[in-house]
Design a protein around this motif. Structure first.
Motif, PDB file in Angstrom:
ATOM      1  N   ALA A  80      78.338  17.076  34.648  1.00 19.46           N
ATOM      2  CA  ALA A  80      78.700  16.359  35.877  1.00 19.46           C
ATOM      3  C   ALA A  80      80.180  16.654  36.118  1.00 19.46           C
ATOM      4  O   ALA A  80      80.908  17.003  35.194  1.00 19.46           O
ATOM      5  N   SER A  81      80.613  16.530  37.364  1.00 21.51           N
ATOM      6  CA  SER A  81      82.012  16.860  37.676  1.00 21.51           C
ATOM      7  C   SER A  81      82.819  15.615  38.027  1.00 21.51           C
ATOM      8  O   SER A  81      82.306  14.664  38.622  1.00 21.51           O
ATOM      9  N   ILE A  82      84.078  15.670  37.630  1.00 18.08           N
ATOM     10  CA  ILE A  82      85.055  14.667  38.078  1.00 18.08           C
ATOM     11  C   ILE A  82      86.003  15.394  39.014  1.00 18.08           C
ATOM     12  O   ILE A  82      86.488  16.476  38.684  1.00 18.08           O
ATOM     13  N   LYS A  83      86.238  14.815  40.170  1.00 19.58           N
ATOM     14  CA  LYS A  83      87.144  15.461  41.116  1.00 19.58           C
ATOM     15  C   LYS A  83      88.538  14.850  40.966  1.00 19.58           C
ATOM     16  O   LYS A  83      88.703  13.634  41.042  1.00 19.58           O
ATOM     17  N   ILE A  84      89.496  15.718  40.714  1.00 13.92           N
ATOM     18  CA  ILE A  84      90.882  15.283  40.603  1.00 13.92           C
ATOM     19  C   ILE A  84      91.600  15.753  41.868  1.00 13.92           C
ATOM     20  O   ILE A  84      91.772  16.968  42.068  1.00 13.92           O
ATOM     21  N   ALA A 136      83.040  10.871  39.299  1.00 13.36           N
ATOM     22  CA  ALA A 136      84.206  10.040  39.614  1.00 13.36           C
ATOM     23  C   ALA A 136      85.168  10.867  40.445  1.00 13.36           C
ATOM     24  O   ALA A 136      85.147  12.101  40.392  1.00 13.36           O
ATOM     25  N   ILE A 137      85.979  10.187  41.221  1.00 11.40           N
ATOM     26  CA  ILE A 137      87.042  10.865  41.974  1.00 11.40           C
ATOM     27  C   ILE A 137      88.350  10.158  41.646  1.00 11.40           C
ATOM     28  O   ILE A 137      88.443   8.932  41.748  1.00 11.40           O
ATOM     29  N   GLU A 138      89.330  10.923  41.174  1.00 10.76           N
ATOM     30  CA  GLU A 138      90.640  10.349  40.831  1.00 10.76           C
ATOM     31  C   GLU A 138      91.684  10.983  41.741  1.00 10.76           C
ATOM     32  O   GLU A 138      91.802  12.200  41.795  1.00 10.76           O
ATOM     33  N   GLU A 139      92.446  10.142  42.428  1.00  6.83           N
ATOM     34  CA  GLU A 139      93.473  10.678  43.320  1.00  6.83           C
ATOM     35  C   GLU A 139      94.861  10.468  42.737  1.00  6.83           C
ATOM     36  O   GLU A 139      95.139   9.420  42.142  1.00  6.83           O
TER      37      GLU A 139
END
Lengths: 163, 420
Positions: free
Chosen positions: B159-163, B261-264
């Motif tokens: 699965a991917s986490i978007k940074i 998840a998406i982390e900004e």
């Protein structure tokens, strides 16, 4: 049956399991002499055949060095029980045919020095010292298949011969 | 079905229309990277199992780097085993001493990394190559042996986490500071088993060298791979570096792809960072730890041993002298020559640093700058675990080349923006 060596700590990394200063060899016996050296210099002295290492989250994080698995296996440790494993360590262990156990309960309830017996087929850890029994989920099927074949290379060889 | 870039590349390699995270795939490997620590055992395994073969002598890239030049008899034996094997199988891309370099700096520089490909290497920082919109991951010796012999490996699709890196970096702030801030927030297992997909406007301003510093450290958050999409900067780098095979396929994530998840991050707010011992997630702004006395500074490694890093360090050291032992380790022979030709060696010489030959060396406590008990080192490398650079009671402080250079001059952790 063996003794539990409990480290209630997360992120025990490959540099602690087998420091890079010993990576100039890949001989398992030699690596085993330095197993866990930078975490617990007395580990090799007290570890015996069939013992288990118990640790927190993310066990084996860091390097891809399979030497970490070989050092533990060379020290005659039967298995590592942790809350979770770092990805490459987990994969390396399966590929070597070395069984790992993920269990929150075991990490909470097993005490350092306890005598433990593990029934891998039944998915059961028996703590003989405290009398408690802890069940665990076995590894996924594909991992069991690789371990059952005696590791990834035996598995690959079997497939090569099958084709 | 919407897919991430990681899923698309793995689907292609597995010969499938689509894959989902969690699915097991049998993927074809495009490039296998081999070095002197993890490859010799893989070779021994193949010989022992009676399958001493290579799937494609043109798709395996070999460079000794960890203990090169050989630091002792045992490592010389490792090199000999690697050398005999590479010659026996006529490995086309075999970089011997003189051309060898720190693997993750060498492979892109020599044109071995192409977008859309699946790359594996017997080293955890193989995730570096994801900066080129490729799927790239580190493996151990048994996997390496299987990949060498068959050109295939099993993967669980991550699965991917978007940074998302928003805004732009302030003056004196570098991509190393960004990745230390990211790992500081999500932790060393914050991306465990996952793909870390980096995006956002701050990346657009970064060179490929700077981007590689970011993907290099994806493993320090536990990730399977780090990946950055393709753009003009990627294309320009490839035009300059690709040689034999210039064909590649560009994949990009679908807009409606699923993320775990998406982390900004607002990059305008990121300060120069220092990761305190003993985890890469120990990052704090340099202002919170400046003044701490150091014994050594180390500028090099697959994280920050590229020409841009050496230029930054030289820019800060010019006309000054260092107060502590300082090692400069250009990551490849090409970088070494570039630095020499640009006059950077003169700056380092005048500042009283030592310039070494390309090697991983002290980054992993191997040789060429290991630490004694109680010593502290500010280092541009990627790990500060207990005993990483030497004695178990030594300490490693991870930082950018700018912070390491400024700290070398001051003899203590220092903010490069204040060292004039």
């Amino acid at each position: 049956m063996g003794k539990a060596h409990v480290y209630r700590r997360d992120h025990i990394n490959t540099d602690e399991i087998i420091p890079a200063r010993y990576l100039n060899t890949d001989e398992e016996e030699e690596l085993a002499r330095h197993c866990m050296e930078d975490l617990d210099a007395g580990f090799v002295e007290k570890a015996g055949e069939g013992d288990v290492i118990v640790a927190g989250d993310d066990f084996g994080c860091g390097s891809s060095r399979e030497h970490a698995v070989w050092a533990i296996r060379g020290a005659k440790v039967r298995t590592v029980i942790a809350r979770s494993f770092a990805r490459i360590f987990y994969r390396n262990a399966i590929n070597c045919g070395f069984y790992l156990i993920e269990s929150n309960e075991a990490v909470e309830r097993i005490n350092d020095g306890d005598e433990v017996e593990i029934d891998f087929e039944a998915g059961l850890i028996k703590d003989k010292t405290s009398g408690i029994e802890i069940s665990f989920s076995p590894l996924p099927d594909f991992a069991l298949e690789i371990i059952g074949d005696g590791g990834l290379l035996e598995h690959v060889k079997k497939e090569m011969q099958g084709n | 079905m919407a897919m991430t870039i990681t899923e698309k590349i793995l689907a292609r390699a597995a010969g499938k229309q689509s894959v989902r995270s969690g699915e097991l795939v049998d993927a074809a490997i495009d490039v296998v990277m081999c070095h002197d620590v993890t490859t010799p055992p893989a070779i021994s395994m193949l010989i022992e199992k009676g399958i001493d073969r290579v799937f494609d002598a043109e798709k395996i890239v070999v460079t000794p780097d960890h203990f090169q030049p050989a630091k002792d008899v045992k490592s010389a034996e490792l090199h000999r085993r690697l050398d005999e094997w590479a010659r026996r199988h006529r490995i086309k891309h075999y970089y011997r001493l003189g051309r060898a370099g720190v693997c993750h700096a060498l492979l892109p520089e020599q044109g071995h990394i192409r977008p859309g490909e699946v790359i594996v290497g017997g080293d955890s920082h193989t995730c570096t190559y994801g900066a080129f919109a490729a799927f790239s991951t580190g493996i151990g010796s048994t996997d390496l042996a299987a990949a060498i012999a068959t050109g295939r490996l099993w993967f669980k699709v991550p699965a991917s986490i978007k940074i998302v890196l928003k805004g732009s970096l302030g003056p004196g702030v570098y991509s190393k500071d960004v990745i230390l801030a990211v790992i500081g927030r999500i932790g060393t297992d914050g991306a465990l088993y996952r793909a870390m997909e980096f995006s956002g406007p701050a990346l657009a301003d970064m060179s490929m060298e700077a981007r590689m510093t970011i993907t290099n450290m994806a493993i320090e958050a536990g990730a399977k791979n780090g990946i950055i999409g393709f753009d003009d900067t990627t294309e320009n780098y490839l035009n300059e570096h690709l040689r034999d095979n210039k064909d590649y396929t560009v994949y990009e994530s679908d807009e409606d792809a699923e993320y775990a998840a998406i982390e900004e991050f607002d990059c305008c707010e990121i300060e120069p960072m220092v990761a305190l011992p003993h985890l890469p997630s120990g990052g704090v702004p340099v202002g919170q730890c400046s003044g701490r006395r150091m014994d050594q500074a180390y500028i090099g490694s697959c994280t920050n041993g590229r020409i841009e890093d050496l230029r930054i360090a030289a820019g800060i050291m010019k006309g000054k002298k260092v107060a502590i032992r300082t090692l400069i380790v250009p990551a490849t022979p090409t970088i070494w020559k570039q630095a020499k030709d640009e006059g950077l060696f003169d700056v380092f010489y005048d500042a009283e640093c030592v310039v070494a030959a390309p090697t991983c060396g002290a980054c992993l406590g191997g040789f060429m700058g290991v630490l004694a008990a109680g010593e502290k080192c500010v280092s541009t490398t990627n790990r500060n675990f207990v005993g990483r650079m030497g004695h178990p009671e030594s300490e490693v402080y991870l930082a950018s080349p700018a912070t390491a250079a400024a700290s070398a001059i001051e003899g203590k952790l220092a903010d490069a923006r204040e060292v004039v």
